[in-house]
Design a protein around this motif. Structure first.
Motif, PDB file in Angstrom:
ATOM      1  N   ALA A  13       0.850  -1.183   0.000  1.00 38.16           N
ATOM      2  CA  ALA A  13       0.000   0.000   0.000  1.00 38.16           C
ATOM      3  C   ALA A  13       0.888   1.235   0.000  1.00 38.16           C
ATOM      4  O   ALA A  13       2.055   1.183   0.402  1.00 38.16           O
ATOM      5  CB  ALA A  13      -0.887  -0.007   1.246  1.00 38.16           C
ATOM      6  N   ALA A  14       0.299   2.365  -0.466  1.00 36.51           N
ATOM      7  CA  ALA A  14       1.109   3.589  -0.623  1.00 36.51           C
ATOM      8  C   ALA A  14       1.709   4.051   0.703  1.00 36.51           C
ATOM      9  O   ALA A  14       2.708   4.756   0.718  1.00 36.51           O
ATOM     10  CB  ALA A  14       0.245   4.691  -1.215  1.00 36.51           C
ATOM     11  N   ASP A  15       1.094   3.670   1.830  1.00 36.03           N
ATOM     12  CA  ASP A  15       1.614   4.123   3.127  1.00 36.03           C
ATOM     13  C   ASP A  15       2.258   2.980   3.917  1.00 36.03           C
ATOM     14  O   ASP A  15       2.339   3.046   5.128  1.00 36.03           O
ATOM     15  CB  ASP A  15       0.487   4.764   3.946  1.00 36.03           C
ATOM     16  N   ARG A  16       2.718   1.933   3.235  1.00 37.50           N
ATOM     17  CA  ARG A  16       3.345   0.808   3.941  1.00 37.50           C
ATOM     18  C   ARG A  16       4.661   0.410   3.269  1.00 37.50           C
ATOM     19  O   ARG A  16       5.067  -0.744   3.299  1.00 37.50           O
ATOM     20  CB  ARG A  16       2.406  -0.394   3.993  1.00 37.50           C
ATOM     21  N   ARG A  17       5.334   1.356   2.663  1.00 36.64           N
ATOM     22  CA  ARG A  17       6.595   1.072   1.973  1.00 36.64           C
ATOM     23  C   ARG A  17       7.733   0.851   2.956  1.00 36.64           C
ATOM     24  O   ARG A  17       7.756   1.462   4.022  1.00 36.64           O
ATOM     25  CB  ARG A  17       6.996   2.280   1.097  1.00 36.64           C
ATOM     26  N   ILE A  18       8.697   0.026   2.560  1.00 39.81           N
ATOM     27  CA  ILE A  18       9.953  -0.088   3.307  1.00 39.81           C
ATOM     28  C   ILE A  18      11.005   0.628   2.462  1.00 39.81           C
ATOM     29  O   ILE A  18      11.428   0.097   1.431  1.00 39.81           O
ATOM     30  CB  ILE A  18      10.369  -1.568   3.494  1.00 39.81           C
ATOM     31  N   PRO A  19      11.435   1.832   2.850  1.00 43.41           N
ATOM     32  CA  PRO A  19      12.485   2.507   2.052  1.00 43.41           C
ATOM     33  C   PRO A  19      13.788   1.704   2.142  1.00 43.41           C
ATOM     34  O   PRO A  19      14.322   1.522   3.237  1.00 43.41           O
ATOM     35  CB  PRO A  19      12.636   3.874   2.731  1.00 43.41           C
ATOM     36  N   TRP A  25      16.682  -1.190   8.028  1.00 42.43           N
ATOM     37  CA  TRP A  25      15.838  -0.602   9.080  1.00 42.43           C
ATOM     38  C   TRP A  25      16.076  -1.273  10.426  1.00 42.43           C
ATOM     39  O   TRP A  25      15.882  -0.627  11.467  1.00 42.43           O
ATOM     40  CB  TRP A  25      14.370  -0.588   8.657  1.00 42.43           C
ATOM     41  N   THR A  29      17.262   1.139  13.374  1.00 38.25           N
ATOM     42  CA  THR A  29      16.609   1.070  14.691  1.00 38.25           C
ATOM     43  C   THR A  29      17.662   0.851  15.782  1.00 38.25           C
ATOM     44  O   THR A  29      17.612   1.483  16.848  1.00 38.25           O
ATOM     45  CB  THR A  29      15.559  -0.061  14.703  1.00 38.25           C
TER      46      THR A  29
ATOM     47  N   GLN B  66       5.058   7.870   3.332  1.00 39.61           N
ATOM     48  CA  GLN B  66       4.731   6.672   2.542  1.00 39.61           C
ATOM     49  C   GLN B  66       5.283   5.401   3.188  1.00 39.61           C
ATOM     50  O   GLN B  66       5.079   4.311   2.660  1.00 39.61           O
ATOM     51  CB  GLN B  66       5.310   6.786   1.125  1.00 39.61           C
ATOM     52  N   ALA B  67       5.991   5.548   4.301  1.00 40.07           N
ATOM     53  CA  ALA B  67       6.697   4.395   4.882  1.00 40.07           C
ATOM     54  C   ALA B  67       5.761   3.540   5.735  1.00 40.07           C
ATOM     55  O   ALA B  67       4.682   3.970   6.144  1.00 40.07           O
ATOM     56  CB  ALA B  67       7.871   4.879   5.723  1.00 40.07           C
ATOM     57  N   HIS B  68       6.220   2.330   6.004  1.00 43.41           N
ATOM     58  CA  HIS B  68       5.502   1.395   6.865  1.00 43.41           C
ATOM     59  C   HIS B  68       5.272   2.031   8.246  1.00 43.41           C
ATOM     60  O   HIS B  68       6.138   2.769   8.732  1.00 43.41           O
ATOM     61  CB  HIS B  68       6.361   0.123   7.009  1.00 43.41           C
ATOM     62  N   PRO B  69       4.125   1.753   8.886  1.00 41.09           N
ATOM     63  CA  PRO B  69       3.842   2.371  10.192  1.00 41.09           C
ATOM     64  C   PRO B  69       4.946   2.145  11.222  1.00 41.09           C
ATOM     65  O   PRO B  69       5.225   3.048  12.025  1.00 41.09           O
ATOM     66  CB  PRO B  69       2.549   1.688  10.633  1.00 41.09           C
ATOM     67  N   PHE B  70       5.610   0.980  11.214  1.00 39.84           N
ATOM     68  CA  PHE B  70       6.697   0.747  12.183  1.00 39.84           C
ATOM     69  C   PHE B  70       7.818   1.767  11.979  1.00 39.84           C
ATOM     70  O   PHE B  70       8.337   2.346  12.944  1.00 39.84           O
ATOM     71  CB  PHE B  70       7.254  -0.676  12.031  1.00 39.84           C
ATOM     72  N   ILE B  71       8.171   2.010  10.716  1.00 41.71           N
ATOM     73  CA  ILE B  71       9.245   2.970  10.411  1.00 41.71           C
ATOM     74  C   ILE B  71       8.818   4.376  10.835  1.00 41.71           C
ATOM     75  O   ILE B  71       9.602   5.135  11.420  1.00 41.71           O
ATOM     76  CB  ILE B  71       9.605   2.908   8.914  1.00 41.71           C
ATOM     77  N   ARG B  72       7.557   4.707  10.558  1.00 45.06           N
ATOM     78  CA  ARG B  72       7.065   6.040  10.957  1.00 45.06           C
ATOM     79  C   ARG B  72       7.186   6.227  12.464  1.00 45.06           C
ATOM     80  O   ARG B  72       7.618   7.274  12.938  1.00 45.06           O
ATOM     81  CB  ARG B  72       5.598   6.207  10.531  1.00 45.06           C
TER      82      ARG B  72
END
Lengths: 198, 97
Positions: A13-19, A25, A29, B66-72
């Motif tokens: 989805a447009a708001d679930r990307r992994i850059p 990541w 983290t 546009q990133a995954h909620p965890f990353i946000r």
């Protein structure tokens, strides 16, 4: 054809990307957790020795701190431009942006080397007090993280020149960009804590 | 399948604006520190500047929206950590004094 269609994973989805990729990541983290601990040490020391922290920053080179800030945000801009250019299909331009980002990033260890030389001339060593112990601890750790980023840029530049990245597939380049932007965020917090607030 | 299909494909003006904002905010923070070294509100002002700079990098360069909620959430928590700690130390220091 229908079998192929079933086998294909759905697009994110447009708001679930992994850059970049999952691995970077995990690393970012861990980097954030590490610096959150180091910042906690800074704040605990600051709360216990407010006079040392109020006087310490005046003995640092604010010119060096400002120059590193400018280099970090400029190299972040150039690397973001490298990613967006590649998405637009402008491979040559993307390589030039990445090379420019690498050059700007290389200025950081150079300025840090000059700053540490200036510090030693002015008696600013790790044993000069609690503020300077924390200063060297934070800035040297950040410098190590910047070295990983610079090595990553060299690797990504080599891969880019070899044609490994395309407008559709450039996870490695984006992973490097994500790491460098995260390292930039850390510096943008270090700069005011050591050079401005103190 | 292109996982980048929804993302900008040309260098965006907002990248250059983000760079200008980061330079301006960094200069503002340094000027505030130099001019109002003793002011009681300085930690709050610097905390706001630090939070704004982190948010600009996350939104413009890391495409956080546009990133995954965890990353946000990782980004938002880390970016808020230093400003909140600055405010906490300032408030506790004032009440102790």
């Amino acid at each position: 054809m229908s079998g192929l269609a079933i086998a294909m994973p759905p697009p994110p989805a447009a708001d679930r990307r992994i850059p970049g990729n999952h691995g970077i990541w995990v690393g970012i983290t861990c980097e954030f957790v590490e610096f959150a601990l180091l910042f906690s040490v800074y704040f605990i020391a600051r709360a216990h020795y407010p006079e040392a922290f109020a006087a310490g920053g005046a003995r640092l080179s604010s010119l060096a701190g400002g120059a590193i800030t400018l280099l970090m945000i400029t190299s972040s801009l150039f690397i973001a431009c490298a990613v967006v250019s590649l998405r637009a299909g402008r491979r040559r331009r993307s390589i030039l942006w990445l090379g420019a980002g690498l050059l700007a990033a290389l200025g950081y260890p150079l300025v840090k080397y000059l700053e540490f030389g200036w510090n030693l001339e002015h008696g600013v060593t790790g044993g000069a007090g609690i503020f300077f112990t924390v200063y060297y601890y934070l800035t040297l750790t950040h410098l190590v993280h910047a070295f990983w980023g610079i090595l990553g840029m060299l690797w990504a530049l080599g891969r880019h020149l070899a044609g490994a990245y395309t407008p559709e597939r450039h996870d490695g380049l984006e992973a490097l960009a994500s790491y460098w932007h995260a390292t930039d965020i850390v510096w943008l917090a270090i700069f005011p804590l050591l050079y401005v607030m103190a | 399948m292109d996982k980048n299909a929804a993302l900008p494909r040309r260098p965006q003006p907002n990248l250059a604006w983000a760079w200008c904002a980061l330079v301006g905010l960094s200069a503002l923070g340094a000027l505030l520190g130099a001019a109002f070294h003793e002011a009681g509100w300085l930690p709050a002002a610097v905390a706001l500047v630090v939070w704004l700079k982190g948010t600009v990098v996350a939104r413009a360069f890391l495409e956080e929206r546009q990133a995954h909620p965890f990353i946000r959430w990782v980004l938002r928590l880390f970016i808020a950590f230093v400003p909140l700690a600055l405010l906490l130390v300032a408030v506790l220091g004032r009440s102790a004094g």
